[in-house]
Design an enzyme around this catalytic site. Structure first.
Site, PDB file in Angstrom:
ATOM      1  N   GLU A 238      -3.445 -11.392  -4.741  1.00 56.48           N
ATOM      2  CA  GLU A 238      -4.900 -11.530  -4.754  1.00 56.48           C
ATOM      3  C   GLU A 238      -5.334 -12.631  -5.720  1.00 56.48           C
ATOM      4  OE1 GLU A 238      -8.899  -8.939  -5.849  1.00 56.48           O
ATOM      5  OE2 GLU A 238      -7.040  -7.891  -5.374  1.00 56.48           O
TER       6      GLU A 238
ATOM      7  N   TRP B  15     -21.658  -2.867  -9.659  1.00 57.63           N
ATOM      8  CA  TRP B  15     -20.402  -3.480 -10.071  1.00 57.63           C
ATOM      9  C   TRP B  15     -20.650  -4.908 -10.526  1.00 57.63           C
ATOM     10  CZ3 TRP B  15     -16.006  -1.529 -11.420  1.00 57.63           C
ATOM     11  CH2 TRP B  15     -15.546  -0.342 -10.858  1.00 57.63           C
TER      12      TRP B  15
ATOM     13  N   GLU C 206     -10.506   3.279  -4.384  1.00 56.47           N
ATOM     14  CA  GLU C 206      -9.270   3.892  -4.874  1.00 56.47           C
ATOM     15  C   GLU C 206      -9.516   4.751  -6.104  1.00 56.47           C
ATOM     16  OE1 GLU C 206      -9.643   0.212  -7.252  1.00 56.47           O
ATOM     17  OE2 GLU C 206      -9.880   0.694  -5.133  1.00 56.47           O
TER      18      GLU C 206
ATOM     19  N   HIS D 243     -13.161  -7.379  -0.374  1.00 53.92           N
ATOM     20  CA  HIS D 243     -11.908  -8.121  -0.291  1.00 53.92           C
ATOM     21  C   HIS D 243     -11.784  -8.870   1.042  1.00 53.92           C
ATOM     22  CE1 HIS D 243     -10.969  -5.321  -3.645  1.00 53.92           C
ATOM     23  NE2 HIS D 243     -10.487  -6.445  -4.128  1.00 53.92           N
TER      24      HIS D 243
ATOM     25  N   ASP E 280      -5.900  -5.023  -5.063  1.00 54.61           N
ATOM     26  CA  ASP E 280      -6.124  -4.488  -6.408  1.00 54.61           C
ATOM     27  C   ASP E 280      -6.126  -2.970  -6.471  1.00 54.61           C
ATOM     28  OD1 ASP E 280      -8.512  -3.963  -5.199  1.00 54.61           O
ATOM     29  OD2 ASP E 280      -9.769  -4.921  -6.714  1.00 54.61           O
TER      30      ASP E 280
END
Length: 284
Positions: free
Chosen positions: A257, A40, A137, A158, A167
């Site tokens: 966020e 990522w 997710e 997070h 998010d």
């Protein structure tokens, strides 16, 4: 962000997303970095949003299989295959409001990613082929979620490192496993093993690592025997309630966020490995 797309147009478009299309109309979408587990970084994050837009715009496919590559479904944020870290800007150090605009752009891409996954118009089988500790997710929005025996789910990007988990995981986990379990996972950063995730209702089946993708193909070929419109409208039927949840809470979560990131990013701009203390300051 979704527009009409065809396999020939996007099959070779993305360096981190490999596509194969079977004779039955089953699309395999495999995430990777250099043939290994997906790393990522901002590029792969933003390209995933666009890649799902192309998949959602392809009206010729009948089933989507979405999976990772190698040992993990994904790897640490920003950890390059050679161990180096990308150089990211310290947004609050940017002149004027440029840093704020960059943070807003990241939130915009994340918003598109969530909705483009939900707009995939055919049944989606997710194969979590190993540990999934960032953006869980995405596979959990599949209609059928399969996991390997060594897989686990975790949100390390997070709250454990000092950011608001707003998010998308704040929507999907309470939706699937209940409010108490969902917020417990996000606050503690606990690893949720695949079989426990199945007991909680987030995963449909758990298989040995070498067998889990074969099981996805078996299911996909059975699904693909149904009429095309039946497949498309069944997916829309199943995503409707989840779309309502995301409509209500995604913008809210991204706003919180993004606001709180103004405190985080002077420390987090270098994107060090995610197991560091959130307030550690290794940058000069």
């Amino acid at each position: 962000m979704v527009k009409r797309a065809r396999f020939e147009d996007y099959r070779d478009r993305y360096p981190n997303y490999e596509f194969e299309l079977s004779e039955e109309g089953i699309l395999l979408m495999r995430c990777h970095t250099g043939g290994g587990s997906l790393v990522w970084d901002w590029k792969s994050h933003e390209d995933m949003a666009d890649a799902f837009a192309d998949v959602a715009g392809d009206r010729e496919i009948k089933v989507l299989i979405h999976t990772g590559t190698g040992a993990n479904y994904n790897a640490d944020w920003g950890r390059m295959p050679d161990g180096e870290l990308p150089k990211e800007p310290v947004y609050d150090a940017m002149p004027g409001v440029r840093g704020l605009h960059k943070l807003d752009e990241k939130a915009w891409y994340n918003h598109n990613l969530m909705w483009n996954v939900l707009n995939v118009g055919v049944p989606m089988i997710s194969v979590v082929n190993g540990p999934c500790n960032i953006h869980s997710e995405v596979p959990l929005m599949g209609d059928i979620v399969l996991a390997s025996e060594d897989a686990y789910f975790q949100d390390v990007s997070h709250f454990p490192r000092g950011q608001v988990p707003g998010d998308g995981q704040h929507v999907i986990w309470p939706f699937l496993v209940g409010h108490n379990r969902g917020r417990y996972l996000l606050l503690t950063g606990r690893k949720l093993p695949a079989r426990e995730a199945m007991d909680w209702g987030a995963v449909a089946e758990v298989h040995p690592k070498e067998a889990v993708l074969d099981r996805a193909w078996e299911l996909a070929r059975e699904l693909a025997k149904r009429p095309h419109l039946t497949l498309r409208h069944t997916r829309q039927l199943f995503t409707q309630e989840l779309k309502r949840r995301f409509l209500d809470e995604l913008g809210h979560g991204l706003g919180r966020e993004t606001y709180a990131q103004q405190e985080f990013f002077p420390f987090g701009g270098g994107m060090e490995p995610l197991d560091r203390p959130w307030d550690e300051k290794p940058w000069t």
